[in-house]
Write a protein that holds these residues in place. Structure first.
Motif: not given
Length: 327
Positions: A231-260
């Protein structure tokens, strides 16, 4: 869903066979035509009648149209399938047709698997190259399952499902799984991988993670497994994830720690070279999540991180302002 419409829709042998087939798995119109030995226009007409009666649903995926058993009126759908199963035991001619259809259905499954194997063979080298840089997939999956073990998964959305592995991993624990991907070829691979699961439990959908095709508060759990670095900008993707989740719903993100590892930008189309814990915490907070402590898997040159968070009840359910402006 009117009972007279249902009986009218089922008043044709071909539509009875289609209803029986859709009870087994999601099928493209062309695949249905292949099984039934009929032309696509004729099959489409029968499908239209079943859809109008509320017994089936269409979903477009690129140039293909897929059909599945309707999710609304589940009690009625279950009753129809029970009736069709009973008909097989008492009507030898109908039973023979259904058995022949199932044999052809097996050929459809085999064709899907062959196409998936071709895709894997074409990309195996680059995937193996990336896997060599981080912890084993099995270890990542175990740690992800542990991170989500403290509460029921409920309705689960797997964003960027890829090969469908995460959807497969959690299908037994979730009430239902929706596996979403933007790439049509990957969806076909996922469909082959998931076709052994009940059609009522798993749904595949084409869509963009920054503009999810679901109503607000549709899911209890959202997973983004090795997706957010595209994602060039992760914010819209996470905002959409929040939108489709019910209150108290959970998100899990698996990705890499910062690297070079700059080569991942060109060799694997990674837009972002991982995320720091601070970056992810800020992104999650802005999207309306309360983050838990991250988990790290440090078994390779790339550190895999698992970030989990709960959607705060007050998180916005509308599309993000950035998306609204773009529209």
């Amino acid at each position: 869903m009117l009972i007279e419409d249902i009986f009218k829709a089922l008043g044709d042998p071909t539509r009875l066979r289609i209803a029986r087939l859709l009870g087994a798995m999601e099928l493209a119109v062309g695949e249905l035509a292949q099984v039934l030995g009929q032309s696509q226009p004729r099959v489409s007409r029968h499908v239209g009648i079943l859809c109008d009666a509320g017994l089936a649903e269409r979903r477009r995926e690129g140039s293909w149209v897929f059909l599945r058993q309707s999710e609304s009126g589940s009690a009625v759908i279950e009753a129809v399938q029970a009736l069709l199963a009973l008909a097989e035991t008492h009507e030898p001619a109908f039973a023979a047709l259904c058995e022949a259809d199932r044999k052809k259905l097996a050929a459809i499954r085999d064709a899907r698997e062959a196409a998936a194997e071709t895709y894997f063979a074409r990309h195996a080298g680059e995937w193996d190259e990336l896997r060599a840089l981080h912890s084993a997939d099995a270890e990542v999956e175990t740690r992800l399952a542990e991170a989500l073990a403290d509460a029921p998964l409920g309705a689960l959305l797997d964003i960027g499902t890829g090969t469908g592995r995460i959807a497969e991993l959690f299908a037994e624990r979730a009430e239902r799984v929706v596996a979403l991907d933007k790439n049509l070829e990957m969806l076909r691979v996922a469909r082959a991988k998931l076709q052994h699961l009940p059609a009522s439990r798993v749904e595949l959908v084409q869509g963009d993670f920054a503009d999810l095709p679901f109503p607000a508060a549709s899911f209890d759990t959202v997973i983004l497994h090795q997706v957010l670095h595209f994602a060039p900008d992760p914010a819209p993707a996470l905002a959409e994830a929040a939108r489709v989740l019910r209150g108290g719903g959970r998100i899990a993100i698996v990705d890499f720690a910062s690297h070079d590892h700059e080569e991942l930008r060109t060799r694997h189309q990674h837009v972002r070279l991982g995320f720091s814990d601070r970056q992810m915490a800020e992104l999650l907070k802005a999207a309306g999540f309360a983050a838990a402590a991250p988990r790290a898997l440090e078994g390779g040159a790339l550190v895999v991180k698992i970030w989990t968070a709960k959607r705060r009840a007050a998180a916005a359910t509308a599309k993000s302002p950035a998306l609204e402006t773009a529209q």
